[in-house]
Design an enzyme around this catalytic site. Structure first.
Site, PDB file in Angstrom:
ATOM      1  N   ARG A   1       0.833  -1.217   0.000  1.00 21.90           N
ATOM      2  CA  ARG A   1       0.000   0.000   0.000  1.00 21.90           C
ATOM      3  C   ARG A   1       0.866   1.265   0.000  1.00 21.90           C
ATOM      4  O   ARG A   1       0.529   2.258   0.646  1.00 21.90           O
ATOM      5  CB  ARG A   1      -0.934   0.046   1.224  1.00 21.90           C
ATOM      6  CG  ARG A   1      -1.864  -1.105   1.364  1.00 21.90           C
ATOM      7  CD  ARG A   1      -2.906  -1.157   0.259  1.00 21.90           C
ATOM      8  NE  ARG A   1      -3.714  -2.332   0.443  1.00 21.90           N
ATOM      9  CZ  ARG A   1      -3.361  -3.541  -0.026  1.00 21.90           C
ATOM     10  NH1 ARG A   1      -2.273  -3.687  -0.759  1.00 21.90           N
ATOM     11  NH2 ARG A   1      -4.119  -4.582   0.197  1.00 21.90           N
TER      12      ARG A   1
ATOM     13  N   SER B   1     -10.902  -1.023   4.349  1.00 24.93           N
ATOM     14  CA  SER B   1     -10.088  -1.318   5.537  1.00 24.93           C
ATOM     15  C   SER B   1      -9.539  -0.024   6.117  1.00 24.93           C
ATOM     16  O   SER B   1      -8.834   0.711   5.424  1.00 24.93           O
ATOM     17  CB  SER B   1      -8.908  -2.210   5.159  1.00 24.93           C
ATOM     18  OG  SER B   1      -9.388  -3.376   4.558  1.00 24.93           O
TER      19      SER B   1
ATOM     20  N   GLU C   1      -4.793   2.944   7.242  1.00 23.48           N
ATOM     21  CA  GLU C   1      -4.569   2.888   5.796  1.00 23.48           C
ATOM     22  C   GLU C   1      -5.224   4.126   5.170  1.00 23.48           C
ATOM     23  O   GLU C   1      -4.765   4.670   4.180  1.00 23.48           O
ATOM     24  CB  GLU C   1      -5.198   1.602   5.233  1.00 23.48           C
ATOM     25  CG  GLU C   1      -4.956   1.422   3.758  1.00 23.48           C
ATOM     26  CD  GLU C   1      -5.436   0.068   3.233  1.00 23.48           C
ATOM     27  OE1 GLU C   1      -5.334  -0.938   3.951  1.00 23.48           O
ATOM     28  OE2 GLU C   1      -5.915   0.046   2.090  1.00 23.48           O
TER      29      GLU C   1
HETATM   30  C1  LIG Z   1     -15.477  -0.426   0.246  1.00 21.63           C
HETATM   31  C2  LIG Z   1     -14.006  -0.198  -0.010  1.00 21.63           C
HETATM   32  C3  LIG Z   1     -13.177  -1.272  -0.260  1.00 21.63           C
HETATM   33  C4  LIG Z   1     -11.814  -1.081  -0.502  1.00 21.63           C
HETATM   34  N1  LIG Z   1     -11.039  -2.165  -0.763  1.00 21.63           N
HETATM   35  C5  LIG Z   1      -9.726  -2.004  -1.043  1.00 21.63           C
HETATM   36  C6  LIG Z   1      -8.908  -3.132  -1.364  1.00 21.63           C
HETATM   37  O1  LIG Z   1      -9.362  -4.270  -1.428  1.00 21.63           O
HETATM   38  N2  LIG Z   1      -7.593  -2.909  -1.611  1.00 21.63           N
HETATM   39  C7  LIG Z   1      -7.051  -1.656  -1.580  1.00 21.63           C
HETATM   40  O2  LIG Z   1      -5.851  -1.534  -1.837  1.00 21.63           O
HETATM   41  N3  LIG Z   1      -7.806  -0.579  -1.288  1.00 21.63           N
HETATM   42  C8  LIG Z   1      -9.119  -0.716  -1.018  1.00 21.63           C
HETATM   43  N4  LIG Z   1      -9.890   0.369  -0.708  1.00 21.63           N
HETATM   44  C9  LIG Z   1      -9.270   1.704  -0.623  1.00 21.63           C
HETATM   45  C10 LIG Z   1      -9.385   2.537  -1.919  1.00 21.63           C
HETATM   46  O3  LIG Z   1     -10.308   1.970  -2.781  1.00 21.63           O
HETATM   47  C11 LIG Z   1      -8.041   2.656  -2.632  1.00 21.63           C
HETATM   48  O4  LIG Z   1      -7.085   3.234  -1.782  1.00 21.63           O
HETATM   49  C12 LIG Z   1      -8.152   3.494  -3.917  1.00 21.63           C
HETATM   50  O5  LIG Z   1      -6.985   3.366  -4.678  1.00 21.63           O
HETATM   51  C13 LIG Z   1      -8.414   4.970  -3.657  1.00 21.63           C
HETATM   52  O6  LIG Z   1      -8.747   5.544  -4.896  1.00 21.63           O
HETATM   53  P1  LIG Z   1      -9.404   6.967  -5.005  1.00 21.63           P
HETATM   54  O7  LIG Z   1      -9.443   7.328  -6.438  1.00 21.63           O
HETATM   55  O8  LIG Z   1     -10.676   6.999  -4.280  1.00 21.63           O
HETATM   56  O9  LIG Z   1      -8.299   7.868  -4.271  1.00 21.63           O
HETATM   57  P2  LIG Z   1      -8.522   8.952  -3.140  1.00 21.63           P
HETATM   58  O10 LIG Z   1      -9.065   8.293  -1.929  1.00 21.63           O
HETATM   59  O11 LIG Z   1      -9.252  10.113  -3.683  1.00 21.63           O
HETATM   60  O12 LIG Z   1      -7.008   9.372  -2.871  1.00 21.63           O
HETATM   61  C14 LIG Z   1      -6.117   8.454  -2.270  1.00 21.63           C
HETATM   62  C15 LIG Z   1      -4.694   9.037  -2.319  1.00 21.63           C
HETATM   63  O13 LIG Z   1      -4.248   9.069  -3.662  1.00 21.63           O
HETATM   64  C16 LIG Z   1      -3.914  10.411  -4.040  1.00 21.63           C
HETATM   65  N5  LIG Z   1      -4.319  10.567  -5.436  1.00 21.63           N
HETATM   66  C17 LIG Z   1      -5.513  10.236  -5.989  1.00 21.63           C
HETATM   67  N6  LIG Z   1      -5.479  10.455  -7.319  1.00 21.63           N
HETATM   68  C18 LIG Z   1      -4.244  10.947  -7.594  1.00 21.63           C
HETATM   69  C19 LIG Z   1      -3.590  11.377  -8.781  1.00 21.63           C
HETATM   70  N7  LIG Z   1      -4.192  11.353  -9.972  1.00 21.63           N
HETATM   71  N8  LIG Z   1      -2.317  11.825  -8.686  1.00 21.63           N
HETATM   72  C20 LIG Z   1      -1.668  11.853  -7.496  1.00 21.63           C
HETATM   73  N9  LIG Z   1      -2.236  11.471  -6.348  1.00 21.63           N
HETATM   74  C21 LIG Z   1      -3.508  11.021  -6.399  1.00 21.63           C
HETATM   75  C22 LIG Z   1      -4.683  11.299  -3.085  1.00 21.63           C
HETATM   76  O14 LIG Z   1      -4.070  12.571  -2.939  1.00 21.63           O
HETATM   77  C23 LIG Z   1      -4.603  10.481  -1.815  1.00 21.63           C
HETATM   78  O15 LIG Z   1      -3.340  10.661  -1.226  1.00 21.63           O
HETATM   79  C24 LIG Z   1     -11.266   0.222  -0.483  1.00 21.63           C
HETATM   80  C25 LIG Z   1     -12.111   1.311  -0.249  1.00 21.63           C
HETATM   81  C26 LIG Z   1     -13.470   1.112  -0.026  1.00 21.63           C
HETATM   82  C27 LIG Z   1     -14.367   2.296   0.178  1.00 21.63           C
END
Ligand SMILES: Cc1cc2nc3c(=O)[nH]c(=O)nc-3n(C[C@H](O)[C@H](O)[C@H](O)COP(=O)(O)OP(=O)(O)OC[C@H]3O[C@@H](n4cnc5c(N)ncnc54)[C@H](O)[C@@H]3O)c2cc1C
Length: 362
Positions: free
Chosen positions: A189, A261, A358
């Protein structure tokens, strides 16, 4: 949000053609972020800038680089964020959605996807193009851009296994740069984008290298148990299995606010592990290749009898101890954060192990 999958062989042409489309760049003050974080926390951002054309955004950013001297945050779908207060700065939100095959070899297909594409739409698209490997990562919320920042992982696979390179907009010199997978410092991660390049890079697109030969990853017991013994498997079946398993296991963030998580599975050194296993022989853990041990955080929280525990408007999910939820629908980020502190304290008291969030707490 509408999907815009554009199939072209030549990605540079794709940019040219996109540039001619109607450009929609939003720049809004006092913007409500409730629909931009999966916890559904009701906070405001001073300013919200979204763009669906990277070239246009780059031009804008180059002409307004003072913007990045002040507080800003790049967001995807906000599925890993917890806002504890209004965001006194600018949210930068890529909504770019171009995708295309950039290269092929006899064994691999290289697919380039822009940052704003929904991750699961991307996974479905890669399988339909005959590029395999990402099926174990089906249904993870979020965007392609965040997939490399977070090095998302699930069911025995992680993004790093398939990344070829990442294009990002460098906020030090305002140029677009390409970084190869080996330089991304991927770890559990974690990536260079959360460390050295934190606050210095906007991920614009990612090239994923996917196998043309279907190799089904059934390393996780949940996936093995899903299928009948001897059943013939293919990536679409694995994808369906992962979706079914996830839908049964995890709360749907569209119905009940959460960020998956909340804590990472803690990794401890051998010495601490040896002491701990003497005291807790039923401890759930995975042995890592480097002689360290990854402990199951959800199991430890469960052993503290915290499933279903409520704190003000927040709660621990009844079936998934690792998932903190916006139970009332109106909870605040502070309440969720307080609940996380309670969990942290109880686990530390029982196991002497520190849980690390996380989720990014803002
Ligand atoms: C129900 C649920 C289940 C999940 N299951 C998993 C799982 O199985 N495995 C897992 O790894 N994660 C899981 N996650 C966590 C999440 O889905 C991941 O961390 C995902 O990658 C976040 O994506 P996001 O676009 O929403 O990013 P955000 O939450 O909007 O941002 C996350 C981080 O990435 C940065 N960021 C986002 N986009 C960019 C960009 N274009 N350039 C630079 N920085 C950027 C943000 O600044 C922040 O630091 C889960 C979340 C939920 C709600």
């Amino acid at each position: 949000m509408t999907k815009m999958f554009i199939q072209k062989q030549n990605y540079s042409k794709l940019y040219v053609s996109l540039h001619k489309t109607v450009i929609k760049m939003k720049d809004i003050r006092n913007y409500c972020l409730k629909e931009h974080n999966t916890f559904k926390i009701d906070v405001l951002a001073d300013r919200f800038i979204s763009f669906d054309d990277s070239s246009e955004f780059i031009q804008f950013a180059q002409g307004n680089n003072a913007l990045f001297n002040n507080k800003f945050l790049i967001t995807g779908e906000g599925s890993n964020l917890l806002f504890t207060k209004d965001f006194n700065g600018t949210i930068i939100h890529p909504e770019t959605k171009a995708i295309g095959v950039v290269r092929e070899s006899s064994d691999y297909i290289y697919i380039k996807a822009e940052a704003g594409i929904n991750w699961d739409d991307f996974v479905a698209d890669t399988i339909s193009r005959g590029g395999f490997g990402l099926e174990n990562l089906s249904l993870i919320p979020g965007t392609v851009g965040a997939s490399v920042v977070q090095n998302i992982g699930a069911y025995g696979a992680e993004a790093a296994d398939f990344v070829d390179s990442v294009d990002y907009f460098c906020l030090s010199d305002f140029k677009v740069k390409t970084i190869s997978k080996n330089d991304c410092d991927f770890a559990y991660r974690n990536s260079i984008f959360k460390n050295e390049l934190k606050g210095k890079a906007i991920v614009l697109s990612v090239v994923y290298r996917l196998s043309k030969n279907a190799v089904c990853n059934t390393s996780y017991a949940d996936i093995q148990n899903y299928f009948k013994a001897g059943e013939e498997l293919n990536p679409s079946k694995i994808r369906k299995a992962v979706i079914d398993i996830r839908e049964n296991k995890l709360p749907d963030h569209k119905k009940i606010g959460n960020a998956g998580s909340f804590f990472k599975n803690p990794i401890i050194e051998k010495q601490q592990f040896v002491e701990l296993i003497k005291k807790c022989p039923d401890l759930r853990y995975y042995e890592l290749p480097d002689d360290r041990y990854k402990l199951a955080a959800g199991w430890m929280i469960d052993q503290c009898n915290l499933k279903g525990y409520e704190h003000k408007g927040a709660a621990i999910h009844e079936n998934q101890a690792l998932v903190l939820i916006n139970k009332s629908g109106k909870t605040t980020g502070d309440e969720v954060s307080e609940l996380a502190e309670i969990v942290h304290a109880k686990v530390f008291q029982k196991y002497g192990v520190e849980l690390e969030p996380e989720v990014i707490i803002l």
